[in-house]
Structures are given as C-alpha cells and as structure tokens.
Write an enzyme that holds these catalytic residues in place. Sequence first.
Site, PDB file in Angstrom:
ATOM      1  N   ARG A 117      16.263  -9.588  26.560  1.00  0.00           N
ATOM      2  CA  ARG A 117      17.119  -8.553  25.967  1.00  0.00           C
ATOM      3  C   ARG A 117      16.714  -7.270  26.657  1.00  0.00           C
ATOM      4  O   ARG A 117      15.589  -6.794  26.500  1.00  0.00           O
ATOM      5  CB  ARG A 117      16.909  -8.487  24.449  1.00  0.00           C
ATOM      6  CG  ARG A 117      17.631  -7.324  23.752  1.00  0.00           C
ATOM      7  CD  ARG A 117      19.145  -7.454  23.850  1.00  0.00           C
ATOM      8  NE  ARG A 117      19.820  -6.384  23.090  1.00  0.00           N
ATOM      9  CZ  ARG A 117      20.196  -5.210  23.599  1.00  0.00           C
ATOM     10  NH1 ARG A 117      19.957  -4.924  24.873  1.00  0.00           N
ATOM     11  NH2 ARG A 117      20.815  -4.333  22.846  1.00  0.00           N
ATOM     12  N   HIS A 120      16.021  -1.161  26.079  1.00  0.00           N
ATOM     13  CA  HIS A 120      17.050  -0.360  25.398  1.00  0.00           C
ATOM     14  C   HIS A 120      16.440   0.374  24.201  1.00  0.00           C
ATOM     15  O   HIS A 120      15.278   0.152  23.841  1.00  0.00           O
ATOM     16  CB  HIS A 120      18.183  -1.269  24.915  1.00  0.00           C
ATOM     17  CG  HIS A 120      17.777  -2.154  23.759  1.00  0.00           C
ATOM     18  ND1 HIS A 120      17.018  -3.276  23.930  1.00  0.00           N
ATOM     19  CD2 HIS A 120      18.012  -2.063  22.412  1.00  0.00           C
ATOM     20  CE1 HIS A 120      16.806  -3.849  22.753  1.00  0.00           C
ATOM     21  NE2 HIS A 120      17.391  -3.131  21.812  1.00  0.00           N
ATOM     22  N   HIS A 122      17.966   2.451  20.251  1.00  0.00           N
ATOM     23  CA  HIS A 122      19.142   2.723  19.395  1.00  0.00           C
ATOM     24  C   HIS A 122      18.736   3.656  18.271  1.00  0.00           C
ATOM     25  O   HIS A 122      17.546   3.922  18.061  1.00  0.00           O
ATOM     26  CB  HIS A 122      19.757   1.432  18.856  1.00  0.00           C
ATOM     27  CG  HIS A 122      18.777   0.312  18.641  1.00  0.00           C
ATOM     28  ND1 HIS A 122      17.879   0.303  17.607  1.00  0.00           N
ATOM     29  CD2 HIS A 122      18.553  -0.825  19.354  1.00  0.00           C
ATOM     30  CE1 HIS A 122      17.155  -0.801  17.681  1.00  0.00           C
ATOM     31  NE2 HIS A 122      17.518  -1.499  18.721  1.00  0.00           N
ATOM     32  N   GLU A 126      14.657  -1.082  13.889  1.00  0.00           N
ATOM     33  CA  GLU A 126      14.843  -2.536  14.041  1.00  0.00           C
ATOM     34  C   GLU A 126      13.659  -3.299  13.462  1.00  0.00           C
ATOM     35  O   GLU A 126      12.530  -3.103  13.878  1.00  0.00           O
ATOM     36  CB  GLU A 126      15.007  -2.861  15.531  1.00  0.00           C
ATOM     37  CG  GLU A 126      14.986  -4.348  15.876  1.00  0.00           C
ATOM     38  CD  GLU A 126      15.183  -4.591  17.366  1.00  0.00           C
ATOM     39  OE1 GLU A 126      16.035  -3.922  17.987  1.00  0.00           O
ATOM     40  OE2 GLU A 126      14.466  -5.453  17.917  1.00  0.00           O
ATOM     41  N   HIS A 165      12.484  -0.480  23.703  1.00  0.00           N
ATOM     42  CA  HIS A 165      11.817  -1.786  23.607  1.00  0.00           C
ATOM     43  C   HIS A 165      12.562  -2.862  24.383  1.00  0.00           C
ATOM     44  O   HIS A 165      13.685  -2.645  24.845  1.00  0.00           O
ATOM     45  CB  HIS A 165      11.674  -2.186  22.141  1.00  0.00           C
ATOM     46  CG  HIS A 165      12.968  -2.171  21.378  1.00  0.00           C
ATOM     47  ND1 HIS A 165      13.485  -1.010  20.837  1.00  0.00           N
ATOM     48  CD2 HIS A 165      13.858  -3.143  21.080  1.00  0.00           C
ATOM     49  CE1 HIS A 165      14.625  -1.293  20.221  1.00  0.00           C
ATOM     50  NE2 HIS A 165      14.882  -2.579  20.358  1.00  0.00           N
ATOM     51  N   GLU A 188      25.328  -4.079  17.776  1.00  0.00           N
ATOM     52  CA  GLU A 188      24.475  -4.580  18.858  1.00  0.00           C
ATOM     53  C   GLU A 188      25.127  -4.354  20.239  1.00  0.00           C
ATOM     54  O   GLU A 188      24.455  -4.336  21.259  1.00  0.00           O
ATOM     55  CB  GLU A 188      24.162  -6.058  18.604  1.00  0.00           C
ATOM     56  CG  GLU A 188      23.267  -6.751  19.606  1.00  0.00           C
ATOM     57  CD  GLU A 188      21.869  -6.152  19.767  1.00  0.00           C
ATOM     58  OE1 GLU A 188      21.352  -5.522  18.828  1.00  0.00           O
ATOM     59  OE2 GLU A 188      21.306  -6.303  20.870  1.00  0.00           O
ATOM     60  N   HIS A 299      16.059 -10.998 -12.324  1.00  0.00           N
ATOM     61  CA  HIS A 299      15.364  -9.750 -12.008  1.00  0.00           C
ATOM     62  C   HIS A 299      16.349  -8.783 -11.368  1.00  0.00           C
ATOM     63  O   HIS A 299      17.498  -9.134 -11.116  1.00  0.00           O
ATOM     64  CB  HIS A 299      14.196 -10.016 -11.046  1.00  0.00           C
ATOM     65  CG  HIS A 299      14.649 -10.417  -9.665  1.00  0.00           C
ATOM     66  ND1 HIS A 299      15.113 -11.687  -9.378  1.00  0.00           N
ATOM     67  CD2 HIS A 299      14.745  -9.718  -8.502  1.00  0.00           C
ATOM     68  CE1 HIS A 299      15.462 -11.742  -8.099  1.00  0.00           C
ATOM     69  NE2 HIS A 299      15.250 -10.566  -7.540  1.00  0.00           N
ATOM     70  N   HIS A 301      16.196  -4.887  -8.660  1.00  0.00           N
ATOM     71  CA  HIS A 301      15.324  -4.016  -7.863  1.00  0.00           C
ATOM     72  C   HIS A 301      15.614  -2.567  -8.211  1.00  0.00           C
ATOM     73  O   HIS A 301      16.773  -2.141  -8.152  1.00  0.00           O
ATOM     74  CB  HIS A 301      15.520  -4.292  -6.374  1.00  0.00           C
ATOM     75  CG  HIS A 301      15.247  -5.726  -6.043  1.00  0.00           C
ATOM     76  ND1 HIS A 301      13.983  -6.212  -5.790  1.00  0.00           N
ATOM     77  CD2 HIS A 301      16.072  -6.804  -6.019  1.00  0.00           C
ATOM     78  CE1 HIS A 301      14.042  -7.519  -5.605  1.00  0.00           C
ATOM     79  NE2 HIS A 301      15.300  -7.905  -5.736  1.00  0.00           N
ATOM     80  N   GLU A 306      19.647  -5.183  -1.847  1.00  0.00           N
ATOM     81  CA  GLU A 306      18.919  -6.295  -1.222  1.00  0.00           C
ATOM     82  C   GLU A 306      19.832  -7.007  -0.231  1.00  0.00           C
ATOM     83  O   GLU A 306      20.971  -7.343  -0.554  1.00  0.00           O
ATOM     84  CB  GLU A 306      18.456  -7.274  -2.305  1.00  0.00           C
ATOM     85  CG  GLU A 306      17.839  -8.567  -1.773  1.00  0.00           C
ATOM     86  CD  GLU A 306      17.300  -9.463  -2.888  1.00  0.00           C
ATOM     87  OE1 GLU A 306      17.062  -8.946  -4.005  1.00  0.00           O
ATOM     88  OE2 GLU A 306      17.132 -10.670  -2.652  1.00  0.00           O
ATOM     89  N   HIS A 345      20.102 -10.366 -10.925  1.00  0.00           N
ATOM     90  CA  HIS A 345      20.415 -11.607 -10.204  1.00  0.00           C
ATOM     91  C   HIS A 345      19.322 -12.651 -10.353  1.00  0.00           C
ATOM     92  O   HIS A 345      18.193 -12.350 -10.739  1.00  0.00           O
ATOM     93  CB  HIS A 345      20.690 -11.325  -8.725  1.00  0.00           C
ATOM     94  CG  HIS A 345      19.587 -10.585  -8.011  1.00  0.00           C
ATOM     95  ND1 HIS A 345      19.322  -9.252  -8.220  1.00  0.00           N
ATOM     96  CD2 HIS A 345      18.683 -10.993  -7.095  1.00  0.00           C
ATOM     97  CE1 HIS A 345      18.311  -8.870  -7.454  1.00  0.00           C
ATOM     98  NE2 HIS A 345      17.901  -9.910  -6.771  1.00  0.00           N
TER      99      HIS A 345
HETATM  100 MN    MN Z   1      16.844  -3.379  19.726  1.00  0.00          MN
HETATM  101 MN    MN Z   2      16.080  -9.885  -5.621  1.00  0.00          MN
END
Ligand code: MN
Ligand code: MN
Length: 407
Positions: A117, A120, A122, A126, A165, A188, A299, A301, A306, A345
């Site tokens: 890859r 590059h 961004h 990441e 990277h 991407e 539960h 968050h 998520e 959830h």
């Molecule tokens: Mn990347």
């Molecule tokens: Mn969860």
Amino acid sequence: MDDMSRRTVLAATAAGSLFAATRASAATGDTIPQPQRPGHGGTDPGPRNLMRDQQNPDLLVPPSTDHGTLPNLRYSFSDSHVRQESGGWTRQVTVRELGVSKGIAGVNMRLNAGGVRELHWHKAAEWAYMLYGSARITAINPDGQSFVDDVGVGDLWYFPSGVPHSIQGLGPDGCEFLLVFDDGEFDEDNTFLLSDWLKHVPEEVLAKNFGVSDTAFNTVPDPSKLYIFAAPVPGALASDKIAGATPVSQSFSHRMTAQEPIKTKSGTVRITDTSNFPASKTIAAALVEVEPGGMRELHWHPNTDEWQYYIEGQGRMGVFAASGQARTFDFMAGDVGYVPFATGHYIENTGKTTLRFLEMFKSSYYADVSLNQWLALTPPELVQAHLKLDPQTLAAFRKSKSPVVPG
Ligand code: MN
Ligand code: MN
C-alpha cells in the site's frame, strides 16, 4: 415465542413455498424461511432473494418485541465494490454505504506477498486489526522519529491523522486486515499519495527541493501504477530499520491478542484504548468472543457510537432506541454492525461455533454500562417498586457482573 420455537415454525411453513425456492432448498438442504409466524404475516410467493432471506432470519421474522422505525445498522463488506490492483485489493464501508455511520468508516484490504500500500497519508486517523498473515508497516511522526514493525494476526496499529505510512504484505501469503478511520466520510480512494504529489510538482521545483537534476524524477511511475502494487517481499525486519534514526517515543503498534483476556462464563473480552495503547488517541476497541449459547449482555455505551466488525461465527444484535423502537439484525463474518450513541443492545451467539467480533469507538477510552450491574447496584426496594419481580429473580441480578453472560 422463543428463538427455538420460532425456527421450528419457519421449518413448518416451508411447505407453501415458491417452486424456484424449493429447488434451491433441495440443492442446499436448507429450510425455506417464510415471513410469518402464527396469526401474523404470510408466505412470500416471490420474487425473492432466498439467500439473503436465509442470512437475515431476524429481519424476515422479527422477534415480536421489535417495533418502530430504525435506520439500517448492518452492512456487509460483500456488498462493497472491490478495487483490484497489481498488489492486492481493497473495499470500504463508509457513510456512503452505511448511512448512520457518520463518525467511523472501515476498509478491508488484502496485500499479496510483497504487495505494497503506497506511501501515503490522510486527514483521518487510521486504526487497524490484522485478520490474516503478516505485514511490515512504516511511518514517521512530526518529530522526525522513525517507526518500522512487523505485525501479525491479532495485532493492531494506529497512525494519527496526517502521519505518513505504508503497509507491505510479508511471506508466505501476504495479509488481510481491517482499517478503521475516525471519520465516516473517509474515502480510501482519496488519500495523499507520494507518486500523485510528485506528478503534480514542476520538475524544476522537485530539483530545487531535493538538490538534484531537473530530470531526476522522470522515472516516477504514474499514480495509477502504484496505490497497491506488487513488489518483492522485503528482508528481515532488522534490515529495514533506519540506521541512526530515533525510534518513535510512542509505538504505533500493539499486540491486542497477547493481552490477558477478561474471562467470563461463556466468553472473553480484550479491551484496548489509550490506557494500554497510548498512541491510539481517537479509537478505543474491544475484541469479544462469545461461545455457542452465550450472549454479550444487555448494555449501552455512555460516551459514543459503536462500530462493529464480525470476524467469525454467527450472531444477532437487538437494539433499543427509546420510545418503543427496537430492531434485530443478523451478522456473520465480514459484516459491519452499528449502534448509535447510548442505544441499548445485546449480541447473542446464534451459531454452533465461537462468535468473535470487534467493537470500535471514536474515543480515547472504552466505557459501557451494564443493565445487570445497574439493577444490582440500585436499592432492591426501588427495583422492586418498578419491576415487581419475585425475590429469587432479584437476588440473581447481584451475581451477574460480567460483560458476557451464559445463554
Ligand atoms: Mn492509510
Ligand atoms: Mn456494545
């Protein structure tokens, strides 16, 4: 009706099915599911996409507790366009595919042995989880410190926004990994590529910048030839360390599966955030394993949405979005799931093998609130005034404080 008897009804209604569907069934030996349960719904005479119906039993025959309208919370990488290049392939699930996912985007990438890859950077940060094989990753930080490491299955990396990277597949068969970006709009196909920039700077400016001749950079291939390109497998890691360079003060890689898991009666959980992977400032994660019959308990968050990736097994997730809204989605390997901020959830293993998935959060820390724990830590008289349970049921709440409970 419980899940088992619901599936029995599905089997019983198979008789009234479409001819084509019956043929498909004879070929696969599977039951023909119908969108009905006793007193509700009816058969689907077609047209229909039987394979998709079979993959989504909780959409076709929702639990009777499902109600109201919710945005779609599931998308499969199998429904994404694959970009194929000489060194491997890539596909993405972003806000364009999964509309609710404004804060996080995901990329699934394959690099063949030696496949690179391209160097590059961004705007988004990441985060990555290695799914198969191994890779060599390189980066530098703004202090001019250097980073080169080899990562294998279960390892993570994190490159902050703007940090340049590269990733290269190692022998014998390269690698496949999941990338998670802290921006749902991430694309991407829209990153800052080394070759792209060099092609868009006048040659005399390149000559002045690098102190070389005007024609020195004429050899650089067109950006369409790089991005993900074939190259020889690199030598040992030690040979790629830059002599005399200062290593990064904070590592960009982390061995997630080497962490001692939190063990529960029917599964394990590993949590990685800035407390044990300091570089990962904007993504917190949990790797969850649920054994057959087990469940990731009810539960929510308290900090953010998520974003999930399913690695193996089969499961279903029920979400509760207040005002009586609830919906259930089915998942298998390669699927992405999503839970909006603060939405309640659970995730139940509906298969015969271990269910393994990743939970990612755009946050520096992992946090959840367990329904069991809340009720266990609330004065029992107050809980009773709400729920009017028998005393034995109430006592059972106090025992359960683990994030994965048996089914
Ligand atoms: Mn990347
Ligand atoms: Mn969860």
